[in-house]
Write an enzyme that holds these catalytic residues in place. Structure first.
Site, PDB file in Angstrom:
ATOM      1  N   ALA A  11       0.847  -1.193   0.000  1.00  0.00           N
ATOM      2  CA  ALA A  11       0.000   0.000   0.000  1.00  0.00           C
ATOM      3  C   ALA A  11       0.882   1.243   0.000  1.00  0.00           C
ATOM      4  O   ALA A  11       1.766   1.367   0.836  1.00  0.00           O
ATOM      5  CB  ALA A  11      -0.908   0.022   1.223  1.00  0.00           C
ATOM      6  N   CYS A  12       0.628   2.127  -0.956  1.00  0.00           N
ATOM      7  CA  CYS A  12       1.346   3.400  -0.957  1.00  0.00           C
ATOM      8  C   CYS A  12       0.347   4.525  -0.696  1.00  0.00           C
ATOM      9  O   CYS A  12      -0.864   4.297  -0.669  1.00  0.00           O
ATOM     10  CB  CYS A  12       2.118   3.620  -2.255  1.00  0.00           C
ATOM     11  N   ILE A  13       0.852   5.710  -0.506  1.00  0.00           N
ATOM     12  CA  ILE A  13       0.001   6.845  -0.142  1.00  0.00           C
ATOM     13  C   ILE A  13      -1.086   7.089  -1.182  1.00  0.00           C
ATOM     14  O   ILE A  13      -2.261   7.205  -0.847  1.00  0.00           O
ATOM     15  CB  ILE A  13       0.850   8.134   0.037  1.00  0.00           C
ATOM     16  N   GLY A  15      -1.792   4.978  -3.637  1.00  0.00           N
ATOM     17  CA  GLY A  15      -2.431   3.703  -3.939  1.00  0.00           C
ATOM     18  C   GLY A  15      -2.398   3.329  -5.402  1.00  0.00           C
ATOM     19  O   GLY A  15      -3.249   2.603  -5.893  1.00  0.00           O
ATOM     20  N   THR A  19       2.227   0.700  -5.078  1.00  0.00           N
ATOM     21  CA  THR A  19       1.499  -0.464  -4.557  1.00  0.00           C
ATOM     22  C   THR A  19       1.712  -1.668  -5.467  1.00  0.00           C
ATOM     23  O   THR A  19       2.031  -2.767  -5.006  1.00  0.00           O
ATOM     24  CB  THR A  19      -0.016  -0.143  -4.452  1.00  0.00           C
TER      25      THR A  19
END
Length: 106
Positions: A11-13, A15, A19
């Site tokens: 999960a990245c900021i 998304g 990700t």
């Protein structure tokens, strides 16, 4: 010896890119290390490929490749967890796998 089973969350900021790049790298290194892996992505599209509780229970180790909080983190209580940022998995997936395998004595 049975294959090591790993479950992971990416999960990245935002998304989006990180990700899925982290997911791809985790799968690549799992194959190189002869490990089974299932990856749940938590991104702009919501939760994709959700891990079942059985997947989690059977896992030897968990990798959180995340830049934000994990949705449903309580599912992983009592599990060995390696937590890194998505960029660490993208840049140095082999080292992340080494840490995960070391954690379970592999």
């Amino acid at each position: 010896m049975a294959k090591v089973k790993i479950v992971a969350i990416t999960a990245c900021i935002t998304g989006v890119a990180h990700t899925y790049m982290a997911e791809a790298n985790l799968k690549k290194y799992a194959k190189k290390e002869n490990c089974e892996i299932k990856v749940e992505t938590q991104g702009a599209m919501g939760i994709e490929q959700p891990l079942s509780q059985q997947d989690i229970d059977e896992a030897d180790v968990v990798i959180f490749a995340v830049d934000t909080s994990v949705v449903g983190k309580e599912r992983f209580e009592k599990k060995k967890i390696v937590e890194v940022g998505t960029s660490e998995v993208i840049k140095n997936g082999r080292e992340v796998f080494k840490r995960a395998l070391d954690m379970i004595g592999g």
